[in-house]
Design a protein around this motif. Structure first.
Motif, PDB file in Angstrom:
ATOM      1  N   SER A   1       0.816  -1.222   0.000  1.00  0.00           N
ATOM      2  CA  SER A   1       0.000   0.000   0.000  1.00  0.00           C
ATOM      3  C   SER A   1       0.845   1.267   0.000  1.00  0.00           C
ATOM      4  N   HIS A   2       1.949   1.269   0.734  1.00  0.00           N
ATOM      5  CA  HIS A   2       2.752   2.483   0.873  1.00  0.00           C
ATOM      6  C   HIS A   2       4.204   2.224   0.461  1.00  0.00           C
ATOM      7  N   LEU A   3       4.913   3.337   0.209  1.00  0.00           N
ATOM      8  CA  LEU A   3       6.347   3.296  -0.063  1.00  0.00           C
ATOM      9  C   LEU A   3       7.068   4.013   1.063  1.00  0.00           C
ATOM     10  N   THR A   4       8.056   3.379   1.640  1.00  0.00           N
ATOM     11  CA  THR A   4       8.886   3.973   2.682  1.00  0.00           C
ATOM     12  C   THR A   4      10.291   4.174   2.131  1.00  0.00           C
ATOM     13  N   PRO A   5      10.819   5.410   2.154  1.00  0.00           N
ATOM     14  CA  PRO A   5      12.153   5.651   1.591  1.00  0.00           C
ATOM     15  C   PRO A   5      13.221   4.824   2.297  1.00  0.00           C
ATOM     16  N   LEU A   6      14.164   4.321   1.515  1.00  0.00           N
ATOM     17  CA  LEU A   6      15.298   3.603   2.092  1.00  0.00           C
ATOM     18  C   LEU A   6      16.312   4.563   2.686  1.00  0.00           C
ATOM     19  N   GLN A   7      16.453   5.753   2.074  1.00  0.00           N
ATOM     20  CA  GLN A   7      17.425   6.733   2.550  1.00  0.00           C
ATOM     21  C   GLN A   7      16.714   7.754   3.435  1.00  0.00           C
ATOM     22  N   GLU A   8      17.189   7.894   4.656  1.00  0.00           N
ATOM     23  CA  GLU A   8      16.607   8.890   5.552  1.00  0.00           C
ATOM     24  C   GLU A   8      16.791  10.284   4.976  1.00  0.00           C
ATOM     25  N   GLY A   9      15.727  11.040   4.934  1.00  0.00           N
ATOM     26  CA  GLY A   9      15.782  12.390   4.385  1.00  0.00           C
ATOM     27  C   GLY A   9      15.351  12.482   2.938  1.00  0.00           C
ATOM     28  N   ALA A  10      15.175  11.331   2.266  1.00  0.00           N
ATOM     29  CA  ALA A  10      14.693  11.351   0.886  1.00  0.00           C
ATOM     30  C   ALA A  10      13.213  11.742   0.869  1.00  0.00           C
ATOM     31  N   VAL A  11      12.827  12.532  -0.133  1.00  0.00           N
ATOM     32  CA  VAL A  11      11.444  13.010  -0.232  1.00  0.00           C
ATOM     33  C   VAL A  11      10.811  12.417  -1.479  1.00  0.00           C
TER      34      VAL A  11
ATOM     35  N   GLU B   1       7.185  12.134  -3.591  1.00  0.00           N
ATOM     36  CA  GLU B   1       5.890  12.796  -3.733  1.00  0.00           C
ATOM     37  C   GLU B   1       4.915  11.877  -4.465  1.00  0.00           C
ATOM     38  N   PRO B   2       3.728  11.643  -3.871  1.00  0.00           N
ATOM     39  CA  PRO B   2       2.717  10.872  -4.599  1.00  0.00           C
ATOM     40  C   PRO B   2       2.071  11.738  -5.678  1.00  0.00           C
ATOM     41  N   VAL B   3       2.189  11.324  -6.919  1.00  0.00           N
ATOM     42  CA  VAL B   3       1.620  12.076  -8.044  1.00  0.00           C
ATOM     43  C   VAL B   3       0.390  11.302  -8.516  1.00  0.00           C
ATOM     44  N   HIS B   4      -0.777  11.794  -8.165  1.00  0.00           N
ATOM     45  CA  HIS B   4      -2.010  11.057  -8.438  1.00  0.00           C
ATOM     46  C   HIS B   4      -2.340  11.021  -9.924  1.00  0.00           C
ATOM     47  N   SER B   5      -1.854  12.001 -10.673  1.00  0.00           N
ATOM     48  CA  SER B   5      -2.177  12.009 -12.104  1.00  0.00           C
ATOM     49  C   SER B   5      -1.583  10.820 -12.833  1.00  0.00           C
ATOM     50  N   ILE B   6      -0.482  10.273 -12.297  1.00  0.00           N
ATOM     51  CA  ILE B   6       0.122   9.095 -12.933  1.00  0.00           C
ATOM     52  C   ILE B   6       0.096   7.888 -12.006  1.00  0.00           C
ATOM     53  N   GLY B   7      -0.384   8.085 -10.777  1.00  0.00           N
ATOM     54  CA  GLY B   7      -0.511   6.968  -9.855  1.00  0.00           C
ATOM     55  C   GLY B   7       0.810   6.428  -9.353  1.00  0.00           C
ATOM     56  N   LYS B   8       1.836   7.296  -9.257  1.00  0.00           N
ATOM     57  CA  LYS B   8       3.158   6.823  -8.848  1.00  0.00           C
ATOM     58  C   LYS B   8       3.790   7.793  -7.856  1.00  0.00           C
ATOM     59  N   TYR B   9       4.750   7.241  -7.111  1.00  0.00           N
ATOM     60  CA  TYR B   9       5.624   8.076  -6.290  1.00  0.00           C
ATOM     61  C   TYR B   9       6.788   8.541  -7.159  1.00  0.00           C
ATOM     62  N   LEU B  10       7.121   9.831  -7.064  1.00  0.00           N
ATOM     63  CA  LEU B  10       8.286  10.377  -7.755  1.00  0.00           C
ATOM     64  C   LEU B  10       9.272  10.901  -6.724  1.00  0.00           C
TER      65      LEU B  10
END
Length: 536
Positions: free
Chosen positions: A201-211, A213-222
């Motif tokens: 369901s979710h994505l958790t960054p592997l690198q602390e401090g990485a940002v 963004e969920p982009v709903h128009s394409i349905g992906k995290y960028l």
């Protein structure tokens, strides 16, 4: 035979033998409540349950001649329609369902999925048709009467938090643990292997401090930003400038000691300069050096401490502070782009850097850099920055002037030099004890000079010396006064017995002053024959 069940008449137990209405059943055993009977997710099974009731609300049951319950002889047709569609359009879905021996028509007994009509929207996002109605109609006339259909408005619910809508199956499907979902009506997305961890369901960054963004128009995290010391990668080229690759997204750590990056979101990891120490996110150098970021995002050397030549050219990896070799020196900081009056101690390469350094002056020992030691018998000072005696610092930088150290010869007893304290040595450690000033030519307060050496006097010794000096001075003045006052009374005659000793105090004074007196002669008496008169 007809039976009744669930009498709801307000005025007691009554009996009605004909079905007057078909209604939607409700109860704790059913998968819906009166409030959510029409709520469906894509792919859910039709779930309404119907029953026939008489005019008093009693459920109609059907039995055979022996009293055994049998299904009522009716069929329910379920039609899913768009009320806004033109009249005569075929229903979106239609199917027939039978009553059971319990007198109930449960649509779940004959499972059919509710398929919502969809149209593709911008970016491939599907638009689902809303405001649908599910009609439940008894096909056969009941007691010669066509009963009204039961209408259930349909409300579409999004897929569950860890589900996506399958355009192939037209239903909600579970995402794999290695996937995530942003748009619950969209598709499951594979987790970037180097950028995050997913739980369906979710994505958790592997690198602390990485940002991300969920982009709903394409349905992906960028991936939008990386922490210090990391470069953003989102293309098959291994950086952020190539063709976008969803799988390539991650924050790549710059190698400590060999790389750094100033602009993590738009820049590759850069090689560490020769004279720098890199920790992945910044560049530092030897103590006293200064670095700054240029317009291109490179960290460049702008200052080296005294004793070093600043090496810099068009290649940022060549920046370094090069120490002056043995028998040469510099005692001013080397500055990139110095202002007026500041020497340009810069070389384009390390090989030519030594030419910028000044040769060691006579009377100095130069160990390299700004490690400068004074030899005994010499005294040194910094050259005035405005002095016309500035010396050209080689040809590597076009002969821009560098200040030198001025050295003067002096007595070794005064200028003792120093082989352990680098010039300029604090507290004048290059002068003999008690000496200071130019060429160590002065004695410090409470020190006195004797035979070229300064000696320290404490307060008692100074006071005693002052007392003795005053006493000697008074005695000398008294003797002078006596000599001048008694001069007219002293007669320079030769005493008959020159070997005789003085008889009086005046005889002693006349002896000291180089005169002798004749007791028989006054000041105006004539001289005896053979005795010359006094010259006084």
């Amino acid at each position: 035979m007809v039976g009744i069940s669930g009498n709801t008449a307000a005025y007691g137990t009554v009996y009605a033998g004909s079905a007057e209405e078909v209604v939607v059943r409700h109860g704790p055993e059913l998968p819906y409540t009166p409030d959510d009977v029409g709520h469906y997710r894509p792919g859910d099974l039709f779930k309404t349950s119907l029953q026939l009731v008489d005019s008093f609300g009693n459920q109609i049951l059907n039995t055979d001649a022996s009293g055994t319950p049998v299904p009522p002889p009716y069929t329910v047709r379920a039609d899913l329609r768009d009320p806004a569609a033109p009249a005569g359009d075929a229903p979106i879905f239609t199917s027939l369902f039978k009553f059971g021996a319990d007198g109930k028509c449960n649509l779940l007994d004959t499972p059919f999925q509710l398929i919502f009509p969809t149209t593709p929207g911008p970016g491939g996002v599907l638009t689902f048709k809303d405001d649908l109605v599910l009609y439940h109609t008894i096909v056969e006339p009941v007691n010669g009467v066509q009963l009204p259909a039961v209408e259930v408005p349909i409300t579409r619910l999004p897929c569950s938090i860890n589900q996506a809508f399958s355009q192939t199956l037209k239903e909600c499907v579970d995402c794999f643990p290695s996937q995530y979902i942003i748009n619950r009506d969209g598709a499951c997305q594979d987790c970037p292997p180097n950028g995050g961890s997913c739980n369906s369901s979710h994505l958790t960054p592997l690198q602390e401090g990485a940002v991300w963004e969920p982009v709903h128009s394409i349905g992906k995290y960028l991936l939008r930003s990386c922490p210090a010391g990391h470069m953003l990668v989102n293309s098959s080229d291994g950086d952020s400038t190539g063709i976008f690759s969803d799988e390539a997204q991650h924050c790549k750590a710059c190698l400590p000691g060999t790389e750094y990056v100033n602009r993590p979101n738009s820049q590759r990891c850069l090689p560490c300069p020769l004279g720098g120490v890199c920790d992945g996110s910044s560049v530092s150098g030897i103590e006293g050096s200064e670095w700054e970021e240029d317009e291109a995002g490179h960290t460049r050397l702008i200052r080296c401490p005294a004793g070093y030549v600043l090496v810099r050219n068009d290649n940022p990896t060549q920046d370094q502070c090069v120490k002056c070799p043995k028998d040469k020196y510099l005692y001013e900081d080397a500055v990139w782009n110095p202002g007026p009056g500041i020497p340009n101690l810069v070389s384009p390469d390390a090989v030519a850097a030594a030419q910028v350094c000044l040769p060691c002056e006579e009377g100095l020992d130069c160990a390299g850099g700004n490690d400068i030691y004074q030899q005994p018998g010499f005294w040194a000072l910094f050259e005035d920055g405005d002095s016309s005696r500035r010396q050209a610092a080689g040809n590597a930088t076009g002969g821009v002037n560098a200040s030198r150290i001025l050295v003067y010869q002096c007595k070794e007893t005064a200028c003792t030099g120093n082989s352990t304290c680098s010039f300029p040595c604090p507290n004048n450690f290059t002068c003999a004890p008690g000496r200071f000033g130019p060429v160590c030519g002065l004695c410090r307060p409470n020190w006195v000079e004797a035979m070229g050496v300064c000696y320290f006097c404490n307060d008692d010794q100074v006071n005693a010396a002052r007392t003795v000096a005053w006493a000697v001075g008074i005695i000398v003045m008294l003797l002078l006064w006596l000599g001048i006052s008694w001069r007219p009374l002293i007669i320079g005659v030769k005493i008959e017995n020159e070997t005789s000793q003085p008889k009086t105090i005046m005889d002693h004074f006349s002896k000291v002053l180089g005169y002798q007196r004749n007791a028989n002669l006054g000041p105006d008496s004539p001289a005896k024959p053979g005795i010359p008169p006094s010259s006084l």
